[in-house]
Design an enzyme around this catalytic site. Sequence first.
Site, PDB file in Angstrom:
ATOM      1  N   GLU A  28      27.369  27.461  52.071  1.00 40.81           N
ATOM      2  CA  GLU A  28      26.970  28.586  51.223  1.00 40.81           C
ATOM      3  C   GLU A  28      26.386  28.060  49.924  1.00 40.81           C
ATOM      4  O   GLU A  28      26.119  28.826  49.003  1.00 40.81           O
ATOM      5  CB  GLU A  28      28.145  29.513  50.962  1.00 40.81           C
ATOM      6  N   CYS A  54      32.632  31.033  53.319  1.00 39.18           N
ATOM      7  CA  CYS A  54      33.417  29.908  53.850  1.00 39.18           C
ATOM      8  C   CYS A  54      33.548  29.942  55.365  1.00 39.18           C
ATOM      9  O   CYS A  54      34.085  29.013  55.966  1.00 39.18           O
ATOM     10  CB  CYS A  54      34.820  29.903  53.235  1.00 39.18           C
ATOM     11  N   HIS A  90      42.519  28.494  55.863  1.00 38.72           N
ATOM     12  CA  HIS A  90      41.493  28.317  54.833  1.00 38.72           C
ATOM     13  C   HIS A  90      42.244  28.219  53.498  1.00 38.72           C
ATOM     14  O   HIS A  90      43.096  29.053  53.206  1.00 38.72           O
ATOM     15  CB  HIS A  90      40.528  29.504  54.834  1.00 38.72           C
TER      16      HIS A  90
HETATM   17  P1  HMG Z   1      44.293  34.335  37.537  1.00 43.27           P
HETATM   18  O1  HMG Z   1      44.177  35.787  37.389  1.00 43.27           O
HETATM   19  O2  HMG Z   1      43.894  33.500  36.360  1.00 43.27           O
HETATM   20  O3  HMG Z   1      45.736  33.907  37.938  1.00 43.27           O
HETATM   21  O4  HMG Z   1      43.372  33.865  38.747  1.00 43.27           O
HETATM   22  P2  HMG Z   1      47.033  34.807  38.220  1.00 43.27           P
HETATM   23  O5  HMG Z   1      47.444  35.472  36.976  1.00 43.27           O
HETATM   24  O6  HMG Z   1      46.835  35.638  39.466  1.00 43.27           O
HETATM   25  O7  HMG Z   1      48.072  33.639  38.507  1.00 43.27           O
HETATM   26  C1  HMG Z   1      47.949  32.832  39.649  1.00 43.27           C
HETATM   27  C2  HMG Z   1      49.362  32.490  40.122  1.00 43.27           C
HETATM   28  O8  HMG Z   1      49.974  31.630  39.175  1.00 43.27           O
HETATM   29  C3  HMG Z   1      50.271  33.718  40.253  1.00 43.27           C
HETATM   30  O9  HMG Z   1      51.074  33.518  41.413  1.00 43.27           O
HETATM   31  C4  HMG Z   1      51.110  33.627  38.988  1.00 43.27           C
HETATM   32  O10 HMG Z   1      52.385  34.267  39.119  1.00 43.27           O
HETATM   33  C5  HMG Z   1      51.255  32.137  38.851  1.00 43.27           C
HETATM   34  P3  HMG Z   1      51.321  34.767  42.423  1.00 43.27           P
HETATM   35  O11 HMG Z   1      51.891  35.845  41.602  1.00 43.27           O
HETATM   36  O12 HMG Z   1      49.943  35.109  42.949  1.00 43.27           O
HETATM   37  O13 HMG Z   1      52.226  34.216  43.441  1.00 43.27           O
HETATM   38  N1  HMG Z   1      51.610  31.675  37.504  1.00 43.27           N
HETATM   39  C6  HMG Z   1      52.493  30.704  37.256  1.00 43.27           C
HETATM   40  N2  HMG Z   1      53.259  29.963  38.077  1.00 43.27           N
HETATM   41  C7  HMG Z   1      54.066  29.017  37.506  1.00 43.27           C
HETATM   42  N3  HMG Z   1      54.155  28.822  36.172  1.00 43.27           N
HETATM   43  C8  HMG Z   1      53.410  29.543  35.298  1.00 43.27           C
HETATM   44  C9  HMG Z   1      52.537  30.536  35.844  1.00 43.27           C
HETATM   45  N4  HMG Z   1      51.661  31.426  35.299  1.00 43.27           N
HETATM   46  C10 HMG Z   1      51.109  32.117  36.315  1.00 43.27           C
HETATM   47  N5  HMG Z   1      53.490  29.317  33.982  1.00 43.27           N
HETATM   48  C11 HMG Z   1      42.567  33.709  40.984  1.00 43.27           C
HETATM   49  C12 HMG Z   1      43.769  33.530  40.055  1.00 43.27           C
HETATM   50  C13 HMG Z   1      42.897  33.118  42.350  1.00 43.27           C
HETATM   51  C14 HMG Z   1      42.264  35.193  41.137  1.00 43.27           C
HETATM   52  C15 HMG Z   1      41.335  32.971  40.360  1.00 43.27           C
HETATM   53  O14 HMG Z   1      41.593  31.603  40.264  1.00 43.27           O
HETATM   54  C16 HMG Z   1      40.050  33.185  41.142  1.00 43.27           C
HETATM   55  O15 HMG Z   1      39.362  34.183  40.961  1.00 43.27           O
HETATM   56  N6  HMG Z   1      39.684  32.202  42.044  1.00 43.27           N
HETATM   57  C17 HMG Z   1      38.486  32.295  42.865  1.00 43.27           C
HETATM   58  C18 HMG Z   1      38.631  33.279  43.992  1.00 43.27           C
HETATM   59  C19 HMG Z   1      39.529  32.798  45.108  1.00 43.27           C
HETATM   60  O16 HMG Z   1      39.813  31.631  45.261  1.00 43.27           O
HETATM   61  N7  HMG Z   1      39.937  33.751  45.981  1.00 43.27           N
HETATM   62  C20 HMG Z   1      40.741  33.443  47.138  1.00 43.27           C
HETATM   63  C21 HMG Z   1      40.539  34.451  48.267  1.00 43.27           C
HETATM   64  S1  HMG Z   1      38.829  34.628  48.717  1.00 43.27           S
HETATM   65  C22 HMG Z   1      38.501  33.193  49.646  1.00 43.27           C
HETATM   66  O17 HMG Z   1      39.369  32.500  50.059  1.00 43.27           O
HETATM   67  C23 HMG Z   1      37.057  32.889  49.907  1.00 43.27           C
HETATM   68  C24 HMG Z   1      36.472  31.792  49.038  1.00 43.27           C
HETATM   69  O18 HMG Z   1      36.934  30.535  49.494  1.00 43.27           O
HETATM   70  C25 HMG Z   1      34.949  31.871  49.043  1.00 43.27           C
HETATM   71  C26 HMG Z   1      34.213  31.969  50.368  1.00 43.27           C
HETATM   72  O19 HMG Z   1      34.620  32.541  51.354  1.00 43.27           O
HETATM   73  O20 HMG Z   1      33.083  31.463  50.362  1.00 43.27           O
HETATM   74  C27 HMG Z   1      36.896  31.928  47.593  1.00 43.27           C
END
Ligand code: HMG
Length: 404
Positions: A83, A115, A247
């Site tokens: 991609e 992906c 994935h």
């Molecule tokens: P965010 O909003 O900054 O993070 O972004 P958050 O607030 O959701 O926190 C992440 C986790 O850290 C949470 O865990 C928190 O609790 C934890 P959860 O509640 O989910 O279990 N946390 C902590 N843990 C320990 N100590 C602490 C602490 N503070 C918080 N102090 C987000 C997270 C993944 C949304 C962001 O990084 C993002 O947008 N990433 C890109 C998108 C992505 O990877 N999506 C995945 C699904 S889509 C996919 O897989 C396709 C893809 O590969 C692309 C394709 O297909 O081509 C992306």
Amino acid sequence: MTSTVGIDALGVAVPSTCVRLEDLAVARNVEPAKFLQGLGTRVMGVALPDEDTVTLAARAAHEALQSAGVRGDEVGLLAVGTETAVDHSKPVASYVQGLVGIGSNCRVFETKHACYGGTAALQLALDWIRSGSARGRKALVICSDIARYGVGTPGEPTQGAGAVAILLGEAPRLVALEPGVSGVYSQDVHDFWRPLYSKDALVDGHYSVKCYLDALEGAWRNYRELVAEVPPAGSFFSDRFAALAYHVPYGKLARKGHQRLRELDGDPTPDTSFARLVEPGLVLPSLVGNIYTGSLYLSLTSLLACHPGSLEGQRVGLFSYGSGSCAEFFGGTVQPGAHARVRALGLMERLEARRVLGIPEYEAIMRERELIDERPAGAATETGAFGYLGVEQERRTYARRGAA
Ligand code: HMG
């Protein structure tokens, strides 16, 4: 009908430079535990300005062919799932054909669906072999991407770069893939995309997590219906697998996905099988980050390279997800000798030898990468064989192996 078909060899390419997520967290004023435990990633690969999707793909392809002892003219289908292609028209696969020396009597093309693009190519290639059209030749499917969300965005700690080349054929030496049973689920959703004008992906982060989990559920239900097997008393349906590769945009999502899958199986303690079934598959992804199309296959490579026991003779399950979206769950049986063959690639040693970038240097590289499509030929290269040399007369140029 042909005999068993599946993965005969793997090749992996990652950049020789990386960023530790602990350092990134400090620079972004974030608690390091959020990235390390909250996301489950320790290190992300960062491509240098002389690396792109082509160079990573070519290096991975070369390694897979070498590992299998297969010549370029024995490959009858070459597909690159990506991609993050380098051209609107010319496929990454054509550059790879030239660089690694694939013969001319070969179908060469690129596939795209976020992906999932690599899995689309893999399933198509498996059917090409099973139909008899391959006439004993191999298919080379390469998943190659550079994941980029941009400095300071929530997606930044989920970047990465790398390629996994998958050589497919009859009587495979790594994993024989189950024919005819594959659970599929697709939907038109806007969870993650990259407009034509942008080098950075756009993402509705939390919604993308929901889409991933919903698609896993859909593909898993479809797979279960097709297999229609009742698990032995005291076990759950997913115990038909000795290990699972998901994935992995980041490790925590594979964990959440696994919990969802076990809940669907009726497991009242859905996390207890995580260490046994999933964790060995997250070792390499946690050191490389999200490599988009190659992410699932890096997890499979991790299972084969890092599993503490032996998976040989046992079934592994594979879950592929691509935003947009399309998901697929399928399985295969690990072949005798597979662990030794994959460990011989020396991946852990290569990862440990990478140069760790400071955050200012990483940010400078990100800025420089903005302009790599216009990089004039003749700029310095660190990568060597297959390195990107820049553009000359509107054409991308690459270092050839063995060239002075
Ligand atoms: P965010 O909003 O900054 O993070 O972004 P958050 O607030 O959701 O926190 C992440 C986790 O850290 C949470 O865990 C928190 O609790 C934890 P959860 O509640 O989910 O279990 N946390 C902590 N843990 C320990 N100590 C602490 C602490 N503070 C918080 N102090 C987000 C997270 C993944 C949304 C962001 O990084 C993002 O947008 N990433 C890109 C998108 C992505 O990877 N999506 C995945 C699904 S889509 C996919 O897989 C396709 C893809 O590969 C692309 C394709 O297909 O081509 C992306």
